[in-house]
Scaffold this motif. Sequence first.
Motif, PDB file in Angstrom:
ATOM      1  N   PHE A  64      30.918  60.013  30.493  1.00 30.53           N
ATOM      2  CA  PHE A  64      32.143  59.693  29.755  1.00 30.53           C
ATOM      3  C   PHE A  64      31.703  59.328  28.349  1.00 30.53           C
ATOM      4  N   GLN A  65      32.664  59.134  27.445  1.00 29.03           N
ATOM      5  CA  GLN A  65      32.339  58.730  26.083  1.00 29.03           C
ATOM      6  C   GLN A  65      32.882  57.317  25.835  1.00 29.03           C
ATOM      7  N   PHE A  66      32.413  56.717  24.749  1.00 26.15           N
ATOM      8  CA  PHE A  66      32.816  55.345  24.439  1.00 26.15           C
ATOM      9  C   PHE A  66      32.714  55.113  22.944  1.00 26.15           C
ATOM     10  N   ARG A  67      33.459  54.108  22.491  1.00 24.18           N
ATOM     11  CA  ARG A  67      33.356  53.673  21.103  1.00 24.18           C
ATOM     12  C   ARG A  67      32.012  52.980  20.927  1.00 24.18           C
ATOM     13  N   GLN A  68      31.494  52.951  19.731  1.00 29.71           N
ATOM     14  CA  GLN A  68      30.147  52.442  19.471  1.00 29.71           C
ATOM     15  C   GLN A  68      29.944  50.999  19.934  1.00 29.71           C
ATOM     16  N   ARG A  71      33.507  49.008  23.870  1.00 27.01           N
ATOM     17  CA  ARG A  71      34.724  48.310  24.301  1.00 27.01           C
ATOM     18  C   ARG A  71      35.875  49.264  24.625  1.00 27.01           C
ATOM     19  N   GLU A  72      35.756  50.522  24.253  1.00 24.47           N
ATOM     20  CA  GLU A  72      36.805  51.501  24.534  1.00 24.47           C
ATOM     21  C   GLU A  72      36.147  52.756  25.101  1.00 24.47           C
ATOM     22  N   TYR A  73      36.744  53.291  26.169  1.00 23.28           N
ATOM     23  CA  TYR A  73      36.142  54.410  26.893  1.00 23.28           C
ATOM     24  C   TYR A  73      37.092  55.604  26.943  1.00 23.28           C
ATOM     25  N   TYR A  74      36.487  56.787  26.996  1.00 22.82           N
ATOM     26  CA  TYR A  74      37.256  58.031  27.041  1.00 22.82           C
ATOM     27  C   TYR A  74      36.751  58.895  28.195  1.00 22.82           C
ATOM     28  N   ASN A  75      37.644  59.574  28.855  1.00 26.76           N
ATOM     29  CA  ASN A  75      37.332  60.486  29.971  1.00 26.76           C
ATOM     30  C   ASN A  75      36.767  59.762  31.191  1.00 26.76           C
ATOM     31  N   PHE A  76      36.980  58.460  31.310  1.00 26.86           N
ATOM     32  CA  PHE A  76      36.415  57.714  32.434  1.00 26.86           C
ATOM     33  C   PHE A  76      37.099  58.066  33.751  1.00 26.86           C
ATOM     34  N   GLU A  77      38.421  58.120  33.763  1.00 29.55           N
ATOM     35  CA  GLU A  77      39.148  58.456  34.992  1.00 29.55           C
ATOM     36  C   GLU A  77      38.771  59.845  35.481  1.00 29.55           C
ATOM     37  N   GLU A  78      38.626  60.792  34.533  1.00 34.18           N
ATOM     38  CA  GLU A  78      38.238  62.157  34.887  1.00 34.18           C
ATOM     39  C   GLU A  78      36.820  62.178  35.470  1.00 34.18           C
ATOM     40  N   CYS A  79      35.963  61.351  34.925  1.00 35.14           N
ATOM     41  CA  CYS A  79      34.582  61.248  35.418  1.00 35.14           C
ATOM     42  C   CYS A  79      34.562  60.780  36.874  1.00 35.14           C
ATOM     43  N   ILE A  80      35.318  59.752  37.179  1.00 35.83           N
ATOM     44  CA  ILE A  80      35.342  59.210  38.541  1.00 35.83           C
ATOM     45  C   ILE A  80      35.931  60.235  39.507  1.00 35.83           C
ATOM     46  N   ALA A  81      36.986  60.931  39.094  1.00 35.84           N
ATOM     47  CA  ALA A  81      37.576  61.983  39.936  1.00 35.84           C
ATOM     48  C   ALA A  81      36.572  63.112  40.170  1.00 35.84           C
ATOM     49  N   PHE A  99      20.658  56.138  36.868  1.00 35.31           N
ATOM     50  CA  PHE A  99      19.839  55.648  35.751  1.00 35.31           C
ATOM     51  C   PHE A  99      20.737  55.480  34.536  1.00 35.31           C
ATOM     52  N   SER A 100      20.656  54.327  33.852  1.00 30.78           N
ATOM     53  CA  SER A 100      21.359  54.063  32.603  1.00 30.78           C
ATOM     54  C   SER A 100      22.876  54.239  32.780  1.00 30.78           C
ATOM     55  N   GLN A 101      23.488  55.194  32.096  1.00 32.28           N
ATOM     56  CA  GLN A 101      24.933  55.384  32.233  1.00 32.28           C
ATOM     57  C   GLN A 101      25.301  55.696  33.681  1.00 32.28           C
ATOM     58  N   GLY A 102      24.465  56.477  34.361  1.00 34.96           N
ATOM     59  CA  GLY A 102      24.697  56.771  35.777  1.00 34.96           C
ATOM     60  C   GLY A 102      24.582  55.537  36.650  1.00 34.96           C
ATOM     61  N   ALA A 103      23.707  54.596  36.272  1.00 33.03           N
ATOM     62  CA  ALA A 103      23.553  53.345  37.018  1.00 33.03           C
ATOM     63  C   ALA A 103      24.760  52.433  36.821  1.00 33.03           C
ATOM     64  N   ILE A 104      25.302  52.413  35.616  1.00 36.30           N
ATOM     65  CA  ILE A 104      26.477  51.581  35.329  1.00 36.30           C
ATOM     66  C   ILE A 104      27.660  52.043  36.175  1.00 36.30           C
ATOM     67  N   ILE A 105      27.833  53.353  36.285  1.00 37.07           N
ATOM     68  CA  ILE A 105      28.901  53.899  37.130  1.00 37.07           C
ATOM     69  C   ILE A 105      28.629  53.584  38.598  1.00 37.07           C
ATOM     70  N   SER A 106      27.402  53.851  39.050  1.00 35.23           N
ATOM     71  CA  SER A 106      27.038  53.620  40.451  1.00 35.23           C
ATOM     72  C   SER A 106      27.305  52.176  40.868  1.00 35.23           C
ATOM     73  N   ALA A 107      26.955  51.229  40.005  1.00 32.23           N
ATOM     74  CA  ALA A 107      27.139  49.817  40.319  1.00 32.23           C
ATOM     75  C   ALA A 107      28.607  49.442  40.471  1.00 32.23           C
ATOM     76  N   MET A 140      27.718  43.045  27.449  1.00 34.77           N
ATOM     77  CA  MET A 140      27.515  44.146  26.515  1.00 34.77           C
ATOM     78  C   MET A 140      28.626  45.187  26.570  1.00 34.77           C
ATOM     79  N   PHE A 141      29.190  45.371  27.754  1.00 36.50           N
ATOM     80  CA  PHE A 141      30.156  46.447  27.956  1.00 36.50           C
ATOM     81  C   PHE A 141      31.554  45.915  28.219  1.00 36.50           C
ATOM     82  N   GLY A 142      32.537  46.580  27.620  1.00 34.73           N
ATOM     83  CA  GLY A 142      33.917  46.338  27.993  1.00 34.73           C
ATOM     84  C   GLY A 142      34.150  46.963  29.350  1.00 34.73           C
ATOM     85  N   SER A 143      35.394  47.004  29.763  1.00 39.11           N
ATOM     86  CA  SER A 143      35.689  47.565  31.072  1.00 39.11           C
ATOM     87  C   SER A 143      36.796  48.591  30.972  1.00 39.11           C
ATOM     88  N   PRO A 144      36.518  49.832  31.398  1.00 31.40           N
ATOM     89  CA  PRO A 144      37.626  50.794  31.487  1.00 31.40           C
ATOM     90  C   PRO A 144      38.682  50.249  32.449  1.00 31.40           C
TER      91      PRO A 144
END
Length: 198
Positions: A64-68, A71-81, A99-107, A140-144
């Motif tokens: 997915f993408q995010f603001r620098q 705190r703001e995320y894009y395409n997150f719902e599509e990613c989970i689907a 790993f990294s972005q994949g680990a954040i989603i997995s958690a 560090m991270f906001g929440s979709p």
Amino acid sequence: METQGQKKPIFLCLQGFRTSAEILHKQLRRWLGKLDLVFMDGPCAAQGKSDVEGFYDPPCNEWFQFRQDFREYYNFEECIAYIEDYMIKHRPFDGLMGFSQGAIISAALPGMRLDGLAITKVPKIKYLIIISGGKFGGCMFGSPKLSANAFSSPIKCPSLHIMGEEDFLKEPGIELLESFVDPFLINHPKGHTIARLG
């Protein structure tokens, strides 16, 4: 995790930011044979330069993408689907490894499932392996929106966390540990990388 007569657990492996399933496969080659690992690419083409450019061949992807400021995320719902659809079509998975972005989603996925918001059409995740991860809604991270309550209750899924002493995600990784019931931690001296464990 494996006893005599039982099959190895099957883990769906989620790549890091602006890398690929093929890159993660190469990085985890020492794990092959010890676990049954299935690798999938993130659904979005990388929208910028990859940190692994020059080390590995393209193409690279993102989940997915995010603001620098994270705190703001894009395409997150599509990613989970997309992840759930992959899990439905391919096989039942015992665990997630990221790993990294994949680990954040997995958690976040076990808590999102508990809330009935994600991966509800597949069997419950039994294990997590989190490599250089962090926590949505943490320091560090906001929440979709979809993951807003993912950590509102302690995550009871058995989890292995691998964290580097020099990793820029060390603080979010420590914070993530506190969200799990009885997490197992392996530290290594390096940074934001997949350590070559013995």
